[in-house]
Design a protein around this motif. Structure first.
Motif, PDB file in Angstrom:
ATOM      1  N   ASP A  69       2.622  13.911   2.652  1.00 20.15           N
ATOM      2  CA  ASP A  69       3.625  13.400   1.575  1.00 20.15           C
ATOM      3  C   ASP A  69       3.376  13.707   0.182  1.00 20.15           C
ATOM      4  OD1 ASP A  69       4.781  11.959   3.689  1.00 20.15           O
ATOM      5  OD2 ASP A  69       3.728  10.208   4.010  1.00 20.15           O
ATOM      6  N   HIS A 112       0.868  -1.207   0.080  1.00 17.59           N
ATOM      7  CA  HIS A 112       0.066   0.145  -0.167  1.00 17.59           C
ATOM      8  C   HIS A 112       0.652   1.176  -0.062  1.00 17.59           C
ATOM      9  CE1 HIS A 112      -3.380  -2.409   1.832  1.00 17.59           C
ATOM     10  NE2 HIS A 112      -3.155  -2.712   0.540  1.00 17.59           N
ATOM     11  N   ASN A 113       1.992   1.285   0.879  1.00 16.55           N
ATOM     12  CA  ASN A 113       3.088   2.412   0.691  1.00 16.55           C
ATOM     13  C   ASN A 113       3.481   2.556  -0.592  1.00 16.55           C
ATOM     14  OD1 ASN A 113       2.340   2.869   3.545  1.00 16.55           O
ATOM     15  ND2 ASN A 113       4.181   1.628   4.230  1.00 16.55           N
ATOM     16  N   GLU A 114       3.726   1.376  -1.382  1.00 13.97           N
ATOM     17  CA  GLU A 114       4.313   1.730  -2.627  1.00 13.97           C
ATOM     18  C   GLU A 114       3.424   2.070  -3.425  1.00 13.97           C
ATOM     19  OE1 GLU A 114       7.562   1.250  -3.060  1.00 13.97           O
ATOM     20  OE2 GLU A 114       8.040   0.388  -1.363  1.00 13.97           O
ATOM     21  N   MET A 160      -1.348  11.242   4.656  1.00 17.16           N
ATOM     22  CA  MET A 160      -0.523  11.117   3.807  1.00 17.16           C
ATOM     23  C   MET A 160      -0.720  12.483   2.899  1.00 17.16           C
ATOM     24  SD  MET A 160       0.798   8.206   4.123  1.00 17.16           S
ATOM     25  CE  MET A 160       1.526   8.126   2.594  1.00 17.16           C
ATOM     26  N   TYR A 193       1.056   4.421  -2.496  1.00 14.21           N
ATOM     27  CA  TYR A 193       1.099   5.911  -2.114  1.00 14.21           C
ATOM     28  C   TYR A 193       2.221   6.508  -2.708  1.00 14.21           C
ATOM     29  CZ  TYR A 193      -2.532   4.938   1.572  1.00 14.21           C
ATOM     30  OH  TYR A 193      -3.579   4.389   2.133  1.00 14.21           O
ATOM     31  N   TYR A 194       3.257   5.904  -2.873  1.00 13.46           N
ATOM     32  CA  TYR A 194       4.343   6.773  -3.560  1.00 13.46           C
ATOM     33  C   TYR A 194       4.380   6.999  -5.278  1.00 13.46           C
ATOM     34  CZ  TYR A 194       6.942   5.687   0.757  1.00 13.46           C
ATOM     35  OH  TYR A 194       7.347   5.613   2.004  1.00 13.46           O
TER      36      TYR A 194
END
Length: 1647
Positions: free
Chosen positions: A1494, A1420-1422, A1491, A1424-1425
């Motif tokens: 970010d 999931h973080n990937e 987020m 978001y990136y």
């Protein structure tokens, strides 16, 4: 009205039953209670007042039906029925007749059950002195016809008698007559029964006679005087019946008056039949007791006169009563015949006169009368022969005729007549044996005579009288009887077996069966043996199995042995004379007239007296010879005699010749010629028949006979010439020579005949004398037949005389006008038919003569054909046709020779085959047909000869010939089949000469001939092209090419091209270089030649293999070649031109597919060489036709090479491949030196997509040797194929080799193309099951290629990684994804568009695969990136990028579980993508608020990106994100950070970026100001604000160093842009450590 009364319900039901409308009434026969129903009907009738008249009548009829069905009827019910019926019987109503009919029917029905009740009731209806009702009488008449009424005959008669005197009206007279007639008939019938039956009667014979007498008196005395017409006829009918009941004495008492009255009635107007019938009954009743009445004698003359008048009266077959009258009169004669000896002559003559005048219509009484006459012996009286003649004629087979009513049919007449013959005296019957007019009755006559004679012999009585020989005028002579019976026996099964009965009669006539020898006393024992054998022989056969000639020989043997047994010259001479006399009477059929002459010959042959033989031979030669049957009969007789008296025969015939002297005076020249003609015909027939009968014995006399026949003819024709005489001579000569020839072949000793050559020469003279302009007679035909027959005689003709004969015959027959002209000149249909028949017979005679010459000397068959050649090439159709017909027949004769001679040689076989083959295409269709048969026969000759030379026997040869694949229909109009059939029989020299000769026929002005030559040439080259001795310059190929431009006829031109095709297939290495050496661009003839080389598979394969060799290797310069170096270098270019033409032919598909791998690689390799040579664009080497009305398209070497590739694909049938390459710009890539390998991969992709695995494997196997070739061009081409072929599963999963090993080597090579091809291969390999898992270890190596500066390599690396991740299986997919995701999403914002698109698509595909395995927070973080780069890139106006971003973002939303964004991205378009972006920003602020910082930091980083699109997109993303935040509540440091980052874009060189940045800054400042504060004081407001805001967007650790600032800086001092290098390195190191820790944790947790 009565019918309108109200009827009670019960009564109504009864009525319905009575009328047949109630239940159980519709089916009367199925009722179980018939009497109950009848009672109910009676109740209904008793209440008839309630019924209408019609209903009453219907009930009566229904009642009659039910009574007839009832099995039993009781007396009471019967009485009720009779009572009620008798009431209706006399009922007066409007339907009176119908009621009477119904009532009478009921009485008759009841009378069958209870006759007494019915009679009693009727008796009650008779009242004294009162006439009964007419219906009562009608009922009584009907009842008398019932058998059950026999006991009541007397009672009914008693009722009728009292009423007779009261009758006055004619109506009652007729009714009473009917009743009395039935009563008298019943009484006569029942009284004639046995005594037991008579006991049941209520009347005795005496009382019946009394009643009959009383009735007779009333009728005769009271009715006769007044009765007329129908009443008198009815009265006579009744009286005639009464005669048989009355006593004989009473009849005799009234006989005279009765006869007088009856004879008187003939003068009245009543029908004579009733009078004659009554008179016949009277005579029969009087004479039935066998006693003659004297009273009858006094009236006999009147009776006979009257009866004679009635018999002789003329009648018509349609007048029934007149015919009956005549029959009755004849029956009266029949009654009188046994009692009238005194008047028998008169009676016989009367009947004879009746027969002679043919006044009879009914045969049955006449035949019965004749039979009575025969029984009484009256047939021998004068006139009896007429009766016998009539009787015999009735014995003929019945014919379909219309007989009068009451007469017998024809078959009954015949049977009766045959039975009557046994009563006829035998002498009368014997007179009917010999006359021919009784031939149809011969069987019954012979059978009757045989039966009579056998019976007489058994009784010891002779059936023959002494006057048999003394009455020759009445009885037949023994010779006549013998001859007649033998002639009849010739056809034993005719008319039902007349021959058998004739022999049986002959056997009955032999002396041992008679006291008086009828035939001869010496024949007894012989006939006792032979005749039974003949009869048994006939019984053992039938008409179908009997051998006619054998049977006739048996009869001749019987006659001859009979004559030998008699040994009486006088008796034999009488028999011979009888034969001559009777032979003239047999004029109906030739056989009947012909065979008695054989009897004549048999009689003379049996004689031992030579003087008698010569005398009677001279007699028969002087008899009539007008008819042909007579002349043939004379010849047959003489031939039989010749078997024992040959020398006597020859002497008699010589004397007969001497008598025929033409110098004798004659009444007229025509009469003399006719006589001489018939006599000559007889003479020649005699010679012929004598030769047939005597066999070998005639051979020593043949020369003499031939010379005599020729001398006799020449001597007579010297003074007078007559066509009929000539034809008669020729026919006789033909017959005699044919007979002698047959005898010679079977003779044991050889004989040579010196007259043969003389006769042949004379026949040639006669043939030459005939006109060639008209065919009016069969002279030439008969002459040729004579020559044909002479071929069997030795010695054979010499060659010189044979040549003269053939030329004369050919000219005489072939030069005749066409048959159509000869028929058109005919005067009428008869002459037309005659000429047509004459022509056919003449042609057949020529054919027979030619075949005879072949049989005589088979080795000279070729010479016979050589004389036909001038006629075969004649300009006249009919001459060619006749010559061709003869050729076909000659060759057929040779082929069918029973003992084939292998020495038969056709040294000029090629010339003969060419001549016949061209004639197979003659303008005349029949000539073509005949030529085809001739060719077939010639082929059979060669086949038989070949098999015999191999040692096969004759039976084996016949079998092979019958099972041959050829037939005349195959050769018909098919020169190619002719060439194929004969190809194996030509020597190489003959073959070459034939081909060169056929070349001259190509330019023949006649289309069919030139076409035939072309077919012959092509077929020969197809079969034996490899055996040609001359192929190159100035020979076959050059000759065809030179003539090709001169021929425009399509079929001929096509055959020439086929010839080149076959020549090239058999001599590829000689023909192809010559064709390639033609100057470029080629003319239309050369291109057409090349196209035709693709029409035949074998040729196409050979030529293509040679062309592939030329493309793969540079052709070696020939030593003696005149081609220059420049021209030699153009040879591969010429090959591509040839391929463009050859492969454009649809028929080459199979060959192209077979050589497709080699051909494709060779052509593509040539393409690469050509494009690198960079030839001149204006150098035209090939022109392609573009259809009518368009100029040809010109091609240089490069475009020609590409056109060859296109033609190759279309020629192989891979049109989908062609379309695919065209769609993907494959040809542009292929024509570019830098993109050549890309074009190869596009072609390979098309083939992988559309071709079958088998084809791909063939190409793949062909590539393996080229992968490491020293030639760089071949290496690139083969590796491009190899890499792209791995796209197909079956290729990638090949077990023969390690497909990955070469790819790993290629990605390590320095050549970028090789690295790219290696990556493409790995990418394709990963597509297949199981391959991606094996490739996971190569991910670090492949990840490094993401940093490749070469766009194509980076793009291909992305695709390779995408395929590996996408097709991997298991939890390791997530680890691998995390390992390469960061470098991958960094390429999303790459400046290279293709790389960017590939990265976006790859990211989406990977997520789709990862989503299968429940991704965790790290994944999931990937995501978001990657969201910010994706949302930035999607803001461009590139549809392809937008589509890729939408799909990928949808996959991201799918993984994150965001349904609303997923739907938005899937439906996103260029028109609403900014709105979607705005909604997504709103969603992210709401859903992922932590987020947001970010996201903003990532977007701030893109504000400095060199790509304007990304800078603008980042500013817009910040704007859309901040719109969803309350900036008043946001920390002022975060807000100032954003404003400072955006300030740098105010002066961006791209205007759109500046505008977007200013709008974003303005919107931020507006959102941060209180409502009363002006915008210009925003920064002062932030600096003077006493309270620190609480909401922080950015965390300090997340803010990049260059964006961090102090409060002082926020008040106006900016932070320096460049930071410390050491800090940057430290930050990067920290990030790497974090990434390593994250990877380790993921592996441990196995996310």
């Amino acid at each position: 009205m009565q019918s309108s009364r109200r009827i009670p319900v019960t009564t109504s039901k009864i009525f319905q039953k009575a009328l047949g409308k109630g239940e159980g009434v519709t089916e009367v026969t199925e009722s179980d209670n018939e009497e109950a129903e009848i009672k109910s009907i009676l109740e209904c009738l008793e209440n008839n007042d309630l019924l209408s008249v019609e209903h009453q009548l219907h009930i009566l009829r229904n009642l009659e039906t039910k009574i007839n069905v009832v099995n039993h009827l009781n007396s009471d019910l019967a009485q009720r029925l009779v009572d009620i019926t008798s009431i209706n019987l006399i009922k007066n109503s409007e339907l009176k007749e119908e009621f009477e009919e119904a009532a009478i029917a009921i009485l008759v029905a009841v009378g069958k059950h209870c006759p007494g009740d019915v009679v009693a009731t009727l008796q009650e209806r008779f009242q004294p002195k009162v006439l009964p009702h007419r219906s009562i009488l009608c009922a009584m008449e009907k009842l008398c016809q019932l058998s059950v009424m026999a006991p009541y005959i007397g009672a009914m008669w008693d009722c009728v008698l009292p009423a007779l005197p009261l009758v006055q009206s004619e109506e009652y007279m007729l009714i009473f007559s009917d009743v009395l007639r039935e009563l008298s008939r019943c009484a006569s019938r029942y009284l004639a029964q046995s005594p037991q039956g008579a006991e049941e009667l209520d009347i005795t014979r005496e009382t019946a006679a009394a009643k009959a007498y009383v009735t007779f008196l009333v009728l005769f005395n009271k009715w006769f005087p007044t009765a007329k017409g129908k009443v008198m006829e009815a009265t006579l009918d009744v009286i005639g019946q009464l005669f048989f009941i009355m006593s004989i004495q009473t009849l005799k008492n009234h006989l005279q008056c009765l006869i007088t009255e009856l004879l008187h009635q003939y003068g009245t107007r009543i029908q004579h039949f009733y009078v004659t019938e009554c008179l016949c009954h009277l005579l029969d009743a009087v004479l039935c007791h066998g006693k003659w009445s004297k009273r009858l004698y006094h009236s006999l003359d009147n009776i006979l006169s009257t009866l004679f008048t009635q018999v002789c009266a003329k009648t018509e077959i349609s007048d029934t009563l007149s015919n009956w009258n005549q029959s009755s009169a004849l029956r009266a004669f029949q009654v009188l015949a046994p009692h009238m000896d005194k008047v028998k002559d008169t009676m016989v003559q009367s009947v004879a006169l009746l027969i002679q005048e043919n006044n009879y219509q009914v045969k049955s009484p006449l035949l019965q009368l004749i039979r009575n006459f025969a029984c009484c012996g009256y047939l021998i009286l004068p006139g009896g022969s007429v009766l016998v003649d009539f009787l015999i004629r009735q014995c003929e087979l019945p014919v379909c005729t219309v007989n009068p009513e009451g007469d017998w049919d024809e078959e009954a007449v015949q049977v009766y007549s045959i039975n009557t013959l046994n009563l006829v005296p035998w002498k009368m019957l014997l007179q009917f044996v010999c006359p021919l007019e009784y031939v149809n009755t011969l069987i019954p006559i012979c059978k009757t005579l045989t039966s009579l004679f056998i019976k007489s012999g058994k009784g010891g009585l002779s059936p023959y009288l002494a006057e048999f020989h003394r009455r020759p005028t009445e009885l037949p002579t023994p010779q006549a009887l013998l001859l007649r019976l033998l002639v009849i026996s010739l056809y034993p099964y005719k008319d039902g077996g007349c021959g058998v009965v004739a022999l049986q009669l002959l056997h009955a006539l032999h002396p041992l069966n008679s006291l008086h020898p009828v035939i001869h006393s010496d024949l007894g024992q012989l006939w006792m043996e032979m005749i039974p054998e003949l009869i048994q022989y006939l019984e053992a056969h039938n008409e179908g199995t009997l051998e006619e000639e054998k049977w006739k020989d048996k009869l001749l043997q019987l006659l001859e042995r009979s004559v030998e047994a008699i040994m009486d010259d006088a008796w034999s001479c009488e028999l011979a004379n009888e034969i001559l006399v009777k032979s003239k009477s047999y004029s109906q059929r030739c056989q009947d007239k012909f065979f008695p002459y054989k009897f004549y010959g048999a009689v003379l042959r049996a004689s031992r007296n030579r003087d008698v033989v010569r005398e009677y031979l001279s007699i028969i030669l002087r008899t009539s010879q007008q008819e042909e049957a007579e002349r043939e009969g004379i010849a047959s007789a003489i031939s039989l005699v010749a078997t024992r008296h040959l020398k006597d025969i020859l002497v008699v015939l010589q004397e007969f010749i001497n008598i025929l002297n033409p110098d004798e005076s004659s009444p007229s020249e025509d009469a003399q010629q006719s006589k001489w003609s018939m006599a000559s015909s007889t003479l020649h027939l005699c010679y012929d028949q004598v030769a047939k009968e005597t066999k070998d014995n005639i051979l020593p006399w043949v020369d003499h006979i031939l010379s005599q026949m020729l001398y006799h003819y020449c001597r007579y024709t010297a003074s007078a010439t007559n066509l009929a005489l000539k034809l008669s001579f020729l026919k006789s000569m033909a017959a005699f020579t044919r007979t002698v020839g047959d005898i010679t072949q079977k003779a044991k000793e050889a004989h040579e005949f010196s007259q043969k050559a003389v006769i042949v020469a004379f026949m040639v003279k006669l043939i030459e004398e005939e006109s060639v302009n008209l065919l009016s007679n069969p002279v030439r035909q008969q002459a040729m037949i004579v020559v044909t027959n002479l071929r069997k005689l030795k010695p054979p003709l010499k060659s010189e005389k044979k040549a003269v004969l053939l030329r004369a015959c050919y000219k005489s027959v072939f030069s005749l006008p066409p048959i159509e002209i000869m028929l058109a000149e005919a005067c009428d249909n008869i002459q037309c038919q005659h000429r047509e028949s004459l022509y056919k017979e003449t042609i057949d005679a020529l054919r027979g003569m030619l075949e005879g010459l072949v049989f005589e000397c088979p080795v000279e068959a070729q010479k016979i054909l050589e004389y036909l050649e001038p006629w075969l090439i004649s300009r006249k159709d009919h001459e060619r046709e006749r010559a061709m017909w003869c050729s076909a027949r000659i060759l057929r004769c040779v082929a069918k020779l029973p003992n084939f001679d292998t020495s038969i040689e056709f040294s000029r076989l090629g010339r003969l085959v060419r001549l016949l083959a061209l004639r197979c295409h003659d303008p005349v269709d029949n000539i073509c047909f005949l030529a085809a048969r001739a060719v077939y026969n010639l082929y059979c000759i060669q086949l038989v000869k070949k098999q015999l030379e191999k040692g096969h026997g004759v039976e084996k040869v016949d079998t092979l010939q019958n099972l041959g694949t050829y037939s005349p229909s195959v050769f018909y109009n098919n020169t190619s089949q002719i060439a194929k059939a004969f190809a194996e029989y030509f020597t190489p020299l003959q073959l070459t000469n034939l081909v060169l000769t056929a070349l001259d026929g190509l330019t023949d002005p006649r289309e069919k001939i030139s076409r035939a030559a072309g077919e012959l040439l092509s077929a020969i080259l197809e079969e034996r092209g490899a055996d040609l001795e001359k192929v190159g310059d100035d020979d076959t190929l050059t000759g065809i090419y030179k003539r090709l431009s001169l021929i425009h006829e399509p079929i001929t031109r096509q055959e020439m091209l086929r010839a080149v095709c076959f020549l090239a297939g058999n001599n590829t290495k000689k023909v192809v270089p010559i064709l390639l050496d033609h100057h470029l661009p080629w003319d239309s003839n050369t291109t057409e030649l090349w196209r035709f080389l693709g029409t035949r598979r074998e040729t196409t394969l050979n030529v293509l293999q040679l062309l592939i060799t030329i493309l793969e290797e540079k052709p070696v310069q020939k030593v003696n070649s005149s081609i220059s170096d420049d021209e030699t270098s153009l040879q591969p270019v010429a090959v591509t031109c040839a391929l463009c033409e050859m492969l454009s032919v649809p028929g080459c598909r199979d060959a192209v597919q077979e050589l497709y791998p080699s051909l494709l690689l060779a052509v593509l390799s040539h393409v690469q060489r050509v494009i690198e040579q960079n030839p001149l664009e204006n150098m035209v080497v090939y022109r392609k036709e573009c259809g009518q009305g368009h100029r040809p398209k010109a091609f240089d070497p490069s475009s020609c090479a590409l056109e060859a590739v296109k033609t190759l694909l279309s020629g192989a049938g891979y049109f989908e491949v062609l379309d695919y390459v065209e769609e993907h710009r494959g040809w542009d890539l292929l024509s570019s030196p830098s993109d050549y390998y890309c074009g190869i991969m596009e072609i390979t992709s098309a083939m992988v997509k559309h071709l079958k695995p088998l084809h791909l494997h063939r190409i793949f196997n062909k590539l393996i040797p080229l992968l490491n070739s020293e030639n760089e061009h071949d290496k690139i081409m083969s590796r491009a194929f190899y890499a792209q072929l791995l796209w197909h599963r079956s290729v990638a999963q090949s077990l023969e080799l390690d497909v990955l090993a070469p790819l790993k080597k290629w990605i390590q090579e320095p050549n970028p193309i090789m690295r790219l091809l290696g990556l493409r291969g790995i990418s394709n390999l990963a597509l297949h099951p199981g391959k991606a898992t094996h490739l996971r270890n190569h991910l670090p190596v492949l990840r490094e290629f993401l940093k490749e500066k070469e766009e194509r390599i980076a793009e291909q690396a992305v695709k390779a990684l995408r395929n590996i991740i996408y097709y991997m299986e298991g939890e390791e997919v997530k680890v691998a994804f995390c390992h390469i995701v960061r470098p991958l999403w960094q390429l999303i914002t790459d400046e290279r568009e293709k790389v960017r698109i590939s990265a976006i698509i790859a990211f989406g595909k990977m997520l789709k695969c990862v989503n299968k395995y429940k991704p965790g927070p790290v994944i999931h973080n990937e995501i978001y990136y990657a969201l910010v780069p994706l949302m930035l890139v999607m803001q461009g106006n590139n549809h392809e990028i937008l589509k890729a971003c939408g799909d990928t973002l949808a996959e991201c939303a799918q993984v994150m579980g965001w349904n609303q964004p997923r739907n938005l991205f899937r439906q996103m378009t260029l028109s609403d993508h900014l709105q979607v972006l705005q909604e997504m920003c709103t969603f992210l602020v709401r859903k992922c608020r932590r987020m947001v910082g970010d996201f903003l930091l990532k977007s701030i980083a893109y504000l400095k990106n060199p790509q304007p699109l990304l800078r603008e997109a980042a500013a817009r993303f910040i704007e859309f994100t901040l719109k969803n935040l309350n900036l008043i509540q946001v920390d002022r440091d975060d807000v100032m950070l954003l404003l400072n980052a955006l300030d740098d874009l105010k002066y961006d060189p791209v205007a759109s970026v500046c505008v977007t940045a200013l709008d974003t800054i303005t919107n931020i400042e507006t959102a941060c100001l209180p409502e009363a504060e002006p915008l210009s004081g925003l920064r002062r407001f932030f600096c003077s604000l006493p309270v620190q805001r609480k909401m922080k967007i950015f965390k300090d650790r997340e803010i990049p160093l260059k964006f961090k600032s102090s409060s002082k800086q926020l008040r106006g001092k900016t932070v320096p842009e460049d930071t410390s290098t050491a800090d940057q390195e430290e930050g990067e190191k920290s990030m790497k450590q974090k990434l390593w820790k994250l990877t380790r944790n993921l592996k441990r947790k196995r996310l």
